[in-house]
Write a protein that holds these residues in place. Structure first.
Motif, PDB file in Angstrom:
ATOM      1  N   GLU A  34       0.804  -1.214   0.000  1.00  0.00           N
ATOM      2  CA  GLU A  34       0.000   0.000   0.000  1.00  0.00           C
ATOM      3  C   GLU A  34       0.841   1.270   0.000  1.00  0.00           C
ATOM      4  OE1 GLU A  34      -3.249  -0.095   2.879  1.00  0.00           O
ATOM      5  OE2 GLU A  34      -2.993  -2.267   3.022  1.00  0.00           O
ATOM      6  N   GLU A  35       2.110   1.142   0.370  1.00  0.00           N
ATOM      7  CA  GLU A  35       2.996   2.299   0.384  1.00  0.00           C
ATOM      8  C   GLU A  35       4.398   1.841  -0.018  1.00  0.00           C
ATOM      9  OE1 GLU A  35       3.646   6.290   3.105  1.00  0.00           O
ATOM     10  OE2 GLU A  35       2.620   4.541   3.934  1.00  0.00           O
ATOM     11  N   ILE A  36       5.110   2.695  -0.769  1.00  0.00           N
ATOM     12  CA  ILE A  36       6.409   2.307  -1.310  1.00  0.00           C
ATOM     13  C   ILE A  36       7.490   3.288  -0.886  1.00  0.00           C
ATOM     14  CG2 ILE A  36       7.757   1.909  -3.432  1.00  0.00           C
ATOM     15  CD1 ILE A  36       5.103   1.136  -4.788  1.00  0.00           C
ATOM     16  N   ILE A  37       8.633   2.726  -0.499  1.00  0.00           N
ATOM     17  CA  ILE A  37       9.809   3.521  -0.141  1.00  0.00           C
ATOM     18  C   ILE A  37      10.976   3.076  -1.012  1.00  0.00           C
ATOM     19  CG2 ILE A  37      11.551   3.919   1.652  1.00  0.00           C
ATOM     20  CD1 ILE A  37       9.322   3.959   3.692  1.00  0.00           C
ATOM     21  N   HIS A  38      11.686   4.033  -1.564  1.00  0.00           N
ATOM     22  CA  HIS A  38      12.953   3.746  -2.257  1.00  0.00           C
ATOM     23  C   HIS A  38      14.052   4.042  -1.244  1.00  0.00           C
ATOM     24  CE1 HIS A  38      16.253   3.653  -5.016  1.00  0.00           C
ATOM     25  NE2 HIS A  38      15.494   3.597  -6.104  1.00  0.00           N
ATOM     26  N   MET A  71      14.402   7.019 -14.679  1.00  0.00           N
ATOM     27  CA  MET A  71      13.541   7.488 -13.592  1.00  0.00           C
ATOM     28  C   MET A  71      12.114   7.710 -14.082  1.00  0.00           C
ATOM     29  SD  MET A  71      15.214   7.516 -10.770  1.00  0.00           S
ATOM     30  CE  MET A  71      14.150   8.531  -9.727  1.00  0.00           C
ATOM     31  N   ASP A  72      11.969   8.181 -15.307  1.00  0.00           N
ATOM     32  CA  ASP A  72      10.620   8.387 -15.866  1.00  0.00           C
ATOM     33  C   ASP A  72       9.835   7.069 -15.893  1.00  0.00           C
ATOM     34  OD1 ASP A  72      11.061  11.085 -16.227  1.00  0.00           O
ATOM     35  OD2 ASP A  72      11.628  10.901 -18.339  1.00  0.00           O
ATOM     36  N   LYS A  73      10.533   5.962 -16.158  1.00  0.00           N
ATOM     37  CA  LYS A  73       9.872   4.653 -16.166  1.00  0.00           C
ATOM     38  C   LYS A  73       9.463   4.249 -14.757  1.00  0.00           C
ATOM     39  CE  LYS A  73      12.304   3.054 -20.306  1.00  0.00           C
ATOM     40  NZ  LYS A  73      13.255   2.063 -20.869  1.00  0.00           N
ATOM     41  N   TRP A  74      10.317   4.545 -13.777  1.00  0.00           N
ATOM     42  CA  TRP A  74       9.954   4.262 -12.377  1.00  0.00           C
ATOM     43  C   TRP A  74       8.722   5.076 -11.977  1.00  0.00           C
ATOM     44  CZ3 TRP A  74      11.600   0.463  -9.279  1.00  0.00           C
ATOM     45  CH2 TRP A  74      12.807  -0.175  -9.584  1.00  0.00           C
ATOM     46  N   TYR A  75       8.651   6.340 -12.405  1.00  0.00           N
ATOM     47  CA  TYR A  75       7.501   7.188 -12.075  1.00  0.00           C
ATOM     48  C   TYR A  75       6.202   6.597 -12.612  1.00  0.00           C
ATOM     49  CZ  TYR A  75      11.155  10.781 -11.371  1.00  0.00           C
ATOM     50  OH  TYR A  75      12.263  11.491 -10.971  1.00  0.00           O
ATOM     51  N   LYS A  76       6.260   6.061 -13.833  1.00  0.00           N
ATOM     52  CA  LYS A  76       5.058   5.496 -14.443  1.00  0.00           C
ATOM     53  C   LYS A  76       4.630   4.205 -13.752  1.00  0.00           C
ATOM     54  CE  LYS A  76       5.688   7.468 -19.069  1.00  0.00           C
ATOM     55  NZ  LYS A  76       5.903   7.186 -20.515  1.00  0.00           N
ATOM     56  N   THR A  77       5.620   3.408 -13.334  1.00  0.00           N
ATOM     57  CA  THR A  77       5.298   2.142 -12.672  1.00  0.00           C
ATOM     58  C   THR A  77       4.801   2.360 -11.255  1.00  0.00           C
ATOM     59  OG1 THR A  77       7.011   1.049 -13.986  1.00  0.00           O
ATOM     60  CG2 THR A  77       6.189  -0.140 -12.066  1.00  0.00           C
ATOM     61  N   PHE A  78       5.443   3.291 -10.544  1.00  0.00           N
ATOM     62  CA  PHE A  78       5.095   3.575  -9.148  1.00  0.00           C
ATOM     63  C   PHE A  78       4.903   5.081  -8.989  1.00  0.00           C
ATOM     64  CE2 PHE A  78       8.070  -0.117  -9.005  1.00  0.00           C
ATOM     65  CZ  PHE A  78       7.151  -1.086  -8.609  1.00  0.00           C
ATOM     66  N   GLU A 117       4.453  14.707  -8.578  1.00  0.00           N
ATOM     67  CA  GLU A 117       4.074  15.151  -7.237  1.00  0.00           C
ATOM     68  C   GLU A 117       4.163  14.023  -6.201  1.00  0.00           C
ATOM     69  OE1 GLU A 117       0.224  17.251  -5.033  1.00  0.00           O
ATOM     70  OE2 GLU A 117       0.395  17.236  -7.224  1.00  0.00           O
ATOM     71  N   GLY A 118       3.966  12.784  -6.643  1.00  0.00           N
ATOM     72  CA  GLY A 118       3.941  11.661  -5.705  1.00  0.00           C
ATOM     73  C   GLY A 118       5.294  11.193  -5.217  1.00  0.00           C
ATOM     74  N   TRP A 119       6.370  11.716  -5.780  1.00  0.00           N
ATOM     75  CA  TRP A 119       7.723  11.327  -5.368  1.00  0.00           C
ATOM     76  C   TRP A 119       8.320  12.425  -4.491  1.00  0.00           C
ATOM     77  CZ3 TRP A 119      11.384   7.375  -7.239  1.00  0.00           C
ATOM     78  CH2 TRP A 119      10.730   6.311  -7.888  1.00  0.00           C
ATOM     79  N   ARG A 120       8.794  12.024  -3.290  1.00  0.00           N
ATOM     80  CA  ARG A 120       9.383  12.986  -2.362  1.00  0.00           C
ATOM     81  C   ARG A 120      10.669  12.422  -1.769  1.00  0.00           C
ATOM     82  NH1 ARG A 120       4.975  13.868   1.939  1.00  0.00           N
ATOM     83  NH2 ARG A 120       4.417  11.748   1.336  1.00  0.00           N
ATOM     84  N   TRP A 121      11.632  13.290  -1.531  1.00  0.00           N
ATOM     85  CA  TRP A 121      12.938  12.903  -0.989  1.00  0.00           C
ATOM     86  C   TRP A 121      13.123  13.444   0.429  1.00  0.00           C
ATOM     87  CZ3 TRP A 121      12.125  12.720  -6.044  1.00  0.00           C
ATOM     88  CH2 TRP A 121      12.909  11.913  -6.862  1.00  0.00           C
ATOM     89  N   LYS A 122      13.604  12.596   1.339  1.00  0.00           N
ATOM     90  CA  LYS A 122      13.998  12.994   2.690  1.00  0.00           C
ATOM     91  C   LYS A 122      15.126  12.070   3.157  1.00  0.00           C
ATOM     92  CE  LYS A 122      11.044  13.455   5.978  1.00  0.00           C
ATOM     93  NZ  LYS A 122       9.877  13.306   6.880  1.00  0.00           N
ATOM     94  N   LEU A 123      15.870  12.514   4.157  1.00  0.00           N
ATOM     95  CA  LEU A 123      16.921  11.653   4.704  1.00  0.00           C
ATOM     96  C   LEU A 123      16.334  10.409   5.350  1.00  0.00           C
ATOM     97  CD1 LEU A 123      19.419  14.202   6.306  1.00  0.00           C
ATOM     98  CD2 LEU A 123      19.835  12.720   4.337  1.00  0.00           C
ATOM     99  N   GLN A 124      15.225  10.565   6.059  1.00  0.00           N
ATOM    100  CA  GLN A 124      14.605   9.456   6.780  1.00  0.00           C
ATOM    101  C   GLN A 124      13.090   9.525   6.647  1.00  0.00           C
ATOM    102  OE1 GLN A 124      15.946  10.436  10.732  1.00  0.00           O
ATOM    103  NE2 GLN A 124      17.651   8.985  10.652  1.00  0.00           N
ATOM    104  N   TRP A 125      12.491   8.345   6.714  1.00  0.00           N
ATOM    105  CA  TRP A 125      11.036   8.229   6.810  1.00  0.00           C
ATOM    106  C   TRP A 125      10.714   7.278   7.954  1.00  0.00           C
ATOM    107  CZ3 TRP A 125       8.182  11.273   3.560  1.00  0.00           C
ATOM    108  CH2 TRP A 125       8.826  11.768   2.425  1.00  0.00           C
ATOM    109  N   GLU A 126       9.677   7.576   8.691  1.00  0.00           N
ATOM    110  CA  GLU A 126       9.269   6.704   9.789  1.00  0.00           C
ATOM    111  C   GLU A 126       7.806   6.331   9.637  1.00  0.00           C
ATOM    112  OE1 GLU A 126       9.420   6.349  14.694  1.00  0.00           O
ATOM    113  OE2 GLU A 126      10.153   8.158  13.671  1.00  0.00           O
ATOM    114  N   ILE A 127       7.532   5.030   9.608  1.00  0.00           N
ATOM    115  CA  ILE A 127       6.171   4.522   9.476  1.00  0.00           C
ATOM    116  C   ILE A 127       5.990   3.388  10.477  1.00  0.00           C
ATOM    117  CG2 ILE A 127       4.468   3.473   7.931  1.00  0.00           C
ATOM    118  CD1 ILE A 127       6.106   4.600   5.569  1.00  0.00           C
ATOM    119  N   ASP A 128       4.955   3.454  11.285  1.00  0.00           N
ATOM    120  CA  ASP A 128       4.679   2.423  12.299  1.00  0.00           C
ATOM    121  C   ASP A 128       5.903   2.147  13.167  1.00  0.00           C
ATOM    122  OD1 ASP A 128       2.046   2.065  11.447  1.00  0.00           O
ATOM    123  OD2 ASP A 128       2.620   0.561   9.972  1.00  0.00           O
ATOM    124  N   GLU A 129       6.603   3.221  13.544  1.00  0.00           N
ATOM    125  CA  GLU A 129       7.784   3.148  14.415  1.00  0.00           C
ATOM    126  C   GLU A 129       8.958   2.395  13.785  1.00  0.00           C
ATOM    127  OE1 GLU A 129       6.822   1.851  18.338  1.00  0.00           O
ATOM    128  OE2 GLU A 129       5.203   3.307  18.591  1.00  0.00           O
TER     129      GLU A 129
END
Length: 235
Positions: A34-38, A71-78, A117-129
């Protein structure tokens, strides 16, 4: 509690393993992600490296053009992906710092790679601890485990290409894990020529985190079966 999380390994575009994007698509569908992280190093930026470039390597502009196409192909897939900033991701900014260029003159990661718009960059992401970060600074077989111990929480990393897998650690109070999701690189590319003599080879695969952050799975890619899925948007 979030749903199932799918994690893409280091892709180092345009030097990604053939079929890796389709492999991730297949696995994420299978596990109903349901959610994807690179996990980072989405691009290699080989031409910007502080190390010596391989003879015959592309210049920075040509490499960036090929990376953009990939990267354009990755955007279309995800269409929606949270990206962890990796050490290769940050090379343009490191080069700018070395040359004394102020940050005000720099583009964001989203602007550099013409991201939707759906692709965002950060140093860290936290989900469900569970903490998701590239893993820069930790290397070796116990990199993910050590990162989790340092963070004192379950942690998912990439960066150390040769050590995909999960390590669980329990105390009397809780259980945490460290997972390395491996990578998606083409080991035969000139960008990875430095590793040809290494006995340990890259673990090509991706990761799944489920059950509210309690279950982590590393899934290796079968390199003997590079099937392009008919259901995957490849164009």
């Amino acid at each position: 509690m979030s749903g199932v999380i799918g994690i893409i390994g280091d892709t180092h575009e345009p030097f990604c393993e053939e079929g890796y994007r389709d492999f991730c698509y297949d696995i994420f569908n299978k596990y109903k992600v349901e959610e994807i992280i690179h996990i980072g190093d989405e691009v290699d930026n080989h031409a910007l490296s502080y190390h010596e470039s391989s003879a015959g390597a592309m210049d920075a502009l040509k490499e960036a053009e090929l990376a953009q196409n990939a990267m354009d192909k990755w955007y279309k897939t995800f269409p929606n992906v949270k990206v962890c900033v990796g050490n290769h991701s940050a090379l343009p900014f490191r080069k700018a710092t070395s040359s004394g260029l102020p940050k005000r003159f720099l583009k964001s990661y989203e602007e550099i790679w013409h991201a939707p718009e759906g692709w965002r960059w950060k140093l860290q992401w936290e989900i469900d601890e569970v903490l998701y970060e590239h893993g820069t600074g930790n290397t070796g077989q116990n990199a993910a485990r050590n990162r989790a111990i340092t963070n004192r929480q379950s942690t998912v990393i990439g960066h150390s290409h040769s050590f995909g897998g999960v390590s669980y650690m329990a105390s009397r109070k809780d259980m945490i894990f460290g997972m390395n999701v491996g990578c998606g690189i083409d080991v035969n590319s000139y960008a990875f020529a430095y590793g040809k003599q290494f006995t340990k080879k890259p673990t090509i695969g991706c990761g799944i985190v489920a059950e509210g952050g309690r279950l982590a799975i590393f899934i290796p890619m079968d390199l003997g079966r590079k099937v392009v899925l008919k259901t995957s948007p490849n164009t």
